[in-house]
Motif scaffolding. Structure first.
Motif, PDB file in Angstrom:
ATOM      1  N   THR A 122     -11.267  46.528 -24.532  1.00 24.79           N
ATOM      2  CA  THR A 122     -11.507  45.145 -24.930  1.00 24.79           C
ATOM      3  C   THR A 122     -10.222  44.350 -24.742  1.00 24.79           C
ATOM      4  O   THR A 122      -9.165  44.745 -25.245  1.00 24.79           O
ATOM      5  CB  THR A 122     -11.972  45.072 -26.401  1.00 24.79           C
ATOM      6  OG1 THR A 122     -13.124  45.902 -26.544  1.00 24.79           O
ATOM      7  CG2 THR A 122     -12.325  43.647 -26.786  1.00 24.79           C
ATOM      8  N   VAL A 123     -10.333  43.265 -23.999  1.00 28.68           N
ATOM      9  CA  VAL A 123      -9.171  42.451 -23.646  1.00 28.68           C
ATOM     10  C   VAL A 123      -9.408  41.020 -24.130  1.00 28.68           C
ATOM     11  O   VAL A 123     -10.535  40.523 -24.070  1.00 28.68           O
ATOM     12  CB  VAL A 123      -8.959  42.469 -22.104  1.00 28.68           C
ATOM     13  CG1 VAL A 123      -7.850  41.516 -21.689  1.00 28.68           C
ATOM     14  CG2 VAL A 123      -8.648  43.877 -21.634  1.00 28.68           C
ATOM     15  N   ALA A 124      -8.358  40.388 -24.592  1.00 26.18           N
ATOM     16  CA  ALA A 124      -8.457  38.990 -25.030  1.00 26.18           C
ATOM     17  C   ALA A 124      -8.931  38.125 -23.863  1.00 26.18           C
ATOM     18  O   ALA A 124      -8.494  38.293 -22.731  1.00 26.18           O
ATOM     19  CB  ALA A 124      -7.107  38.506 -25.531  1.00 26.18           C
ATOM     20  N   GLN A 155     -13.922  50.216 -17.944  1.00 22.66           N
ATOM     21  CA  GLN A 155     -14.698  48.974 -17.944  1.00 22.66           C
ATOM     22  C   GLN A 155     -14.039  48.020 -18.929  1.00 22.66           C
ATOM     23  O   GLN A 155     -13.727  48.417 -20.055  1.00 22.66           O
ATOM     24  CB  GLN A 155     -16.138  49.238 -18.369  1.00 22.66           C
ATOM     25  CG  GLN A 155     -16.894  50.074 -17.360  1.00 22.66           C
ATOM     26  CD  GLN A 155     -18.355  50.224 -17.745  1.00 22.66           C
ATOM     27  OE1 GLN A 155     -18.680  50.472 -18.903  1.00 22.66           O
ATOM     28  NE2 GLN A 155     -19.225  50.075 -16.782  1.00 22.66           N
ATOM     29  N   VAL A 156     -13.856  46.801 -18.508  1.00 24.85           N
ATOM     30  CA  VAL A 156     -13.173  45.801 -19.331  1.00 24.85           C
ATOM     31  C   VAL A 156     -14.193  44.860 -19.943  1.00 24.85           C
ATOM     32  O   VAL A 156     -15.083  44.364 -19.264  1.00 24.85           O
ATOM     33  CB  VAL A 156     -12.133  45.019 -18.496  1.00 24.85           C
ATOM     34  CG1 VAL A 156     -11.411  44.000 -19.369  1.00 24.85           C
ATOM     35  CG2 VAL A 156     -11.143  45.980 -17.844  1.00 24.85           C
ATOM     36  N   ILE A 157     -14.049  44.636 -21.234  1.00 25.08           N
ATOM     37  CA  ILE A 157     -14.883  43.679 -21.970  1.00 25.08           C
ATOM     38  C   ILE A 157     -13.951  42.580 -22.463  1.00 25.08           C
ATOM     39  O   ILE A 157     -12.886  42.877 -23.029  1.00 25.08           O
ATOM     40  CB  ILE A 157     -15.548  44.363 -23.172  1.00 25.08           C
ATOM     41  CG1 ILE A 157     -16.458  45.502 -22.705  1.00 25.08           C
ATOM     42  CG2 ILE A 157     -16.332  43.370 -24.015  1.00 25.08           C
ATOM     43  CD1 ILE A 157     -16.806  46.476 -23.787  1.00 25.08           C
ATOM     44  N   TYR A 158     -14.350  41.335 -22.249  1.00 25.75           N
ATOM     45  CA  TYR A 158     -13.511  40.214 -22.688  1.00 25.75           C
ATOM     46  C   TYR A 158     -14.069  39.598 -23.957  1.00 25.75           C
ATOM     47  O   TYR A 158     -15.252  39.310 -24.043  1.00 25.75           O
ATOM     48  CB  TYR A 158     -13.430  39.153 -21.581  1.00 25.75           C
ATOM     49  CG  TYR A 158     -12.825  39.705 -20.307  1.00 25.75           C
ATOM     50  CD1 TYR A 158     -11.446  39.879 -20.208  1.00 25.75           C
ATOM     51  CD2 TYR A 158     -13.608  40.094 -19.236  1.00 25.75           C
ATOM     52  CE1 TYR A 158     -10.882  40.414 -19.057  1.00 25.75           C
ATOM     53  CE2 TYR A 158     -13.066  40.620 -18.092  1.00 25.75           C
ATOM     54  CZ  TYR A 158     -11.686  40.782 -18.012  1.00 25.75           C
ATOM     55  OH  TYR A 158     -11.128  41.309 -16.875  1.00 25.75           O
ATOM     56  N   GLU A 159     -13.186  39.418 -24.941  1.00 24.71           N
ATOM     57  CA  GLU A 159     -13.619  38.814 -26.213  1.00 24.71           C
ATOM     58  C   GLU A 159     -12.734  37.643 -26.581  1.00 24.71           C
ATOM     59  O   GLU A 159     -11.538  37.701 -26.355  1.00 24.71           O
ATOM     60  CB  GLU A 159     -13.574  39.855 -27.323  1.00 24.71           C
ATOM     61  CG  GLU A 159     -14.742  40.818 -27.241  1.00 24.71           C
ATOM     62  CD  GLU A 159     -14.817  41.721 -28.462  1.00 24.71           C
ATOM     63  OE1 GLU A 159     -13.922  41.694 -29.327  1.00 24.71           O
ATOM     64  OE2 GLU A 159     -15.787  42.476 -28.542  1.00 24.71           O
TER      65      GLU A 159
END
Length: 104
Positions: free
Chosen positions: A12-14, A100-104
């Motif tokens: 999880t990435v900003a 896998q990158v998730i943006y939050e």
């Protein structure tokens, strides 16, 4: 344990870093190549430097696993532990292939 692996590769990435991640990932892929070349050449100083940089850059972008593997690379390079280096580099390759990158 089934499914554990896949979950370990979710990062999880900003949201405000989203534009930077493609370049970040591209640099990590170059890094894995550099690690493999340095290991083949038994260039422990290069491996130490790469591991040190991984440690710094991983956490900055929310990729704690990159920093963790970087520490193993740096430690393995310092002690000349080829088995540890091979293992760390293999784990890194696996991580980069599946992350896998998730943006939050």
């Amino acid at each position: 344990m089934p499914g554990m692996d896949e979950e370990a590769y979710l990062v999880t990435v900003a949201k405000d870093l989203e534009d930077l991640i493609p370049v970040f990932m591209s640099n990590r892929k170059k890094e894995i190549d550099a690690l493999r070349v340095a290991l083949a050449a038994a260039d422990f100083e290069q491996l130490r430097q790469l591991g040190h940089r991984m440690k710094g850059v991983g956490n900055s972008y929310g990729f704690a696993r990159v920093s963790e593997i970087g520490k193993y690379v740096e430690d393995g390079a310092r002690s000349g532990d080829r088995a540890l280096l091979e293992s760390a580099i293999a784990q890194y390759g696996d991580f980069l292939a599946k992350v896998q990158v998730i943006y939050e």
